[in-house]
Design an enzyme around this catalytic site. Structure first.
Site, short mmCIF file in Angstrom:
data_model
loop_
_atom_site.label_atom_id
_atom_site.label_comp_id
_atom_site.label_asym_id
_atom_site.label_seq_id
_atom_site.Cartn_x
_atom_site.Cartn_y
_atom_site.Cartn_z
N LYS A 120 0.83 -1.21 0.00
CA LYS A 120 0.00 0.00 0.00
C LYS A 120 0.87 1.27 0.00
O LYS A 120 0.45 2.30 -0.51
CB LYS A 120 -0.91 0.03 1.24
C1 LIG Z 1 -4.35 -4.58 0.43
C2 LIG Z 1 -3.54 -5.83 0.33
C3 LIG Z 1 -3.82 -6.83 -0.61
C4 LIG Z 1 -4.98 -6.74 -1.58
O1 LIG Z 1 -4.80 -5.76 -2.57
P1 LIG Z 1 -6.05 -5.19 -3.42
O2 LIG Z 1 -5.50 -4.05 -4.17
O3 LIG Z 1 -7.09 -4.80 -2.41
O4 LIG Z 1 -6.51 -6.31 -4.30
C5 LIG Z 1 -3.00 -7.95 -0.66
N1 LIG Z 1 -1.97 -8.10 0.20
C6 LIG Z 1 -1.67 -7.16 1.13
C7 LIG Z 1 -0.56 -7.41 2.06
C8 LIG Z 1 -2.44 -5.99 1.23
O5 LIG Z 1 -2.15 -5.08 2.18
#
Ligand SMILES: *Cc1c(COP(=O)(O)O)cnc(C)c1O
Length: 479
Positions: A120
């Site tokens: 993120k």
């Molecule tokens: C948010 C997240 C995901 C999922 O990603 P999306 O963009 O919501 O599909 C997968 N792995 C981790 C560690 C995340 O923080």
């Protein structure tokens, strides 16, 4: 470049006008009116570029209301080795997203070397710098209100800390996060970051955010905003590392690659879809889910059946525990030939709690051309995968990445390199690592002992009125 809504009713907007908002006024999601294309000559030139320069080239195709020199400044500030320092030993942090080869043709793309050790950060750090720039230009301010069970909230806080004209009020469930997650968030001492621990569950936090946002007068008076996963700039930021990963895993632009993506809200893999639509040679996009398999079900059957939150499984890859994939509408818009009337019709059913079924429609016949395949993974798969990768390659992976590795192995194509997106570091999920490997996860040196740092958090009851009162007080007295 203008942005249009997937539901067709909103006026086309410029990039900066949709940056600070969420949904389009008609309830849809913004997308560029067409996908910019990347020529063979550009692809050849881009292959040699360092991450920030590559990001700038891509962003310039989507953003025409920030002068290029300003955008360059923003990108150069965002993608530095200092911001993404936590790579594996022996990797070069200035790669920003280094590639780790497990075996020939099977790679991990490290996306979790930023301050909160989850992917993120890749998008949120850009958002922080874009917000600061646009707010300053417009002489505006924003109060970001959010709810988090861990990853998103901390990424938002680390992106917005110390930023001018931005304040963050982040609600988290009191006592429900790991000691490491609490330390990550609550040890921030920046004045503009306000951590609020709610005596309740994550859902209570989310309800409070909704209640506050539904008070239009309050929302306008205190300039309440959000940084959720449907934000277009977040998707845009994520397009860059598909290009970077492609260049790192291939020798020439005649080759194709596959990407495997652990998916929740469909934000990450949506960026991969857009990269492919721009002309990046992607043979396959492998979507991995955990036990919450709404998206796997769709790609196998054409049925999209969002679940109620009561049906959502609590799993050991918690950032993928979703019942509804908020970015999925963007892909469906493309799948139905960008027909907003069709999207409105389908989402009327989603909003009524029914979901929809495209099996037997012409859209299903078109699905293969988008190159998606999918699969799911369970807790037992996760443990087995973490163990195998550790034993075979001495590489420790987190449970989300393990879901993707498991599903990637089921969808290998001969001669096509597979790039698994590594979305978090194992230290964030110590319990599962213990269970899989019987040892503590490795932790970046700089983060040793953060659990002992002083913490700054307000504990409150699950009461929207009290949260509003706190926002009011901080906004009027500055503390
Ligand atoms: C948010 C997240 C995901 C999922 O990603 P999306 O963009 O919501 O599909 C997968 N792995 C981790 C560690 C995340 O923080």
């Amino acid at each position: 470049m203008k942005y249009i809504s997937t539901r067709g009713h909103a006026t086309p907007q410029a990039f900066c006008d949709i940056l600070l908002g969420g949904l389009a006024p008609d309830g849809g999601l913004y997308l560029p009116e067409s996908y910019p294309q990347v020529s063979r000559a550009e692809l050849a030139e881009w292959r040699e570029l360092p991450y920030p320069a590559l990001a700038l080239k891509i962003f310039l195709k989507f953003i025409d209301d920030i002068p290029a020199c300003d955008l360059k400044g923003i990108v150069d500030r965002t993608y530095t080795a200092r911001t993404y320092p936590y790579c594996r030993p022996g990797r070069d942090a200035s790669d920003i997203t280094p590639l780790t080869t497990l075996e020939p043709g099977f790679h991990l793309l490290e996306l979790s070397n930023g301050p909160t050790l989850a992917f993120k950060d890749m998008a949120m750090q850009l958002l922080g710098n874009l917000f600061e720039y646009v707010l300053e230009k417009r002489g505006e301010a924003i109060n970001i209100l959010g709810a988090t069970s861990g990853d998103t909230g901390s990424a938002a806080e680390y992106a917005m800390r110390g930023k001018k004209n931005v304040r963050v009020f982040m609600l988290s469930p009191h006592g429900k996060m790991s000691a490491f997650q609490r330390a990550q968030m609550y040890s921030l001492q920046d004045e503009n970051i306000i951590n609020i621990a709610i005596r309740g569950m994550f859902d209570d936090c989310q309800d409070i955010v909704k209640q506050v946002a539904n008070d239009a007068a309050f929302k306008a008076k205190y300039k309440i905003g959000a940084v959720n996963s449907i934000n277009w700039a977040r998707v845009l930021a994520q397009i860059v590392y598909y290009f970077k990963g492609y260049f790192a895993a291939t020798q020439s632009n005649d080759e194709e690659v596959a990407f495997a993506v652990p998916s929740g809200n469909f934000g990450n893999i949506c960026a991969g879809h857009i990269a492919r639509m721009m002309g990046l040679p992607i043979a396959r996009l492998v979507l991995a889910t955990n036990e919450n398999d709404v998206l796997d079900e769709f790609f196998r059957s054409g049925r999209y059946r969002p679940r109620g939150s009561a049906e959502t499984h609590v799993t050991s890859s918690p950032s993928m525990d979703i019942s509804k994939a908020s970015n999925f509408e963007r892909f469906v818009f493309d799948l139905v030939g960008r027909d907003p009337a069709m999207v409105r019709q389908l989402w009327a059913k989603v909003d009524a709690g029914e979901g929809f079924d495209l099996s037997g429609t012409p859209f299903m016949a078109k699905l293969p051309q988008f190159r998606f395949v999918s699969g799911k993974s369970t807790h037992a798969d996760r443990l087995a995968t973490i163990r195998t990768v550790w034993e075979r390659y001495q590489v420790m992976i987190d449970p989300h990445t393990a879901d993707a590795v498991k599903v990637a192995r089921e969808h290998l194509l001969p001669e096509v390199p597979m790039i698994v997106l590594e979305t978090a570091q194992p230290v964030k999920f110590a319990e599962t690592i213990q269970e899989a490997l019987g040892r503590e996860p490795t932790r970046p040196k700089a983060l040793e002992g953060i659990e002992g740092l002083p913490q700054r958090v307000v504990v409150m009851d699950a009461d929207a009125g009290a949260v509003k009162a706190l926002i009011e007080k901080v906004c009027t007295t500055g503390r």
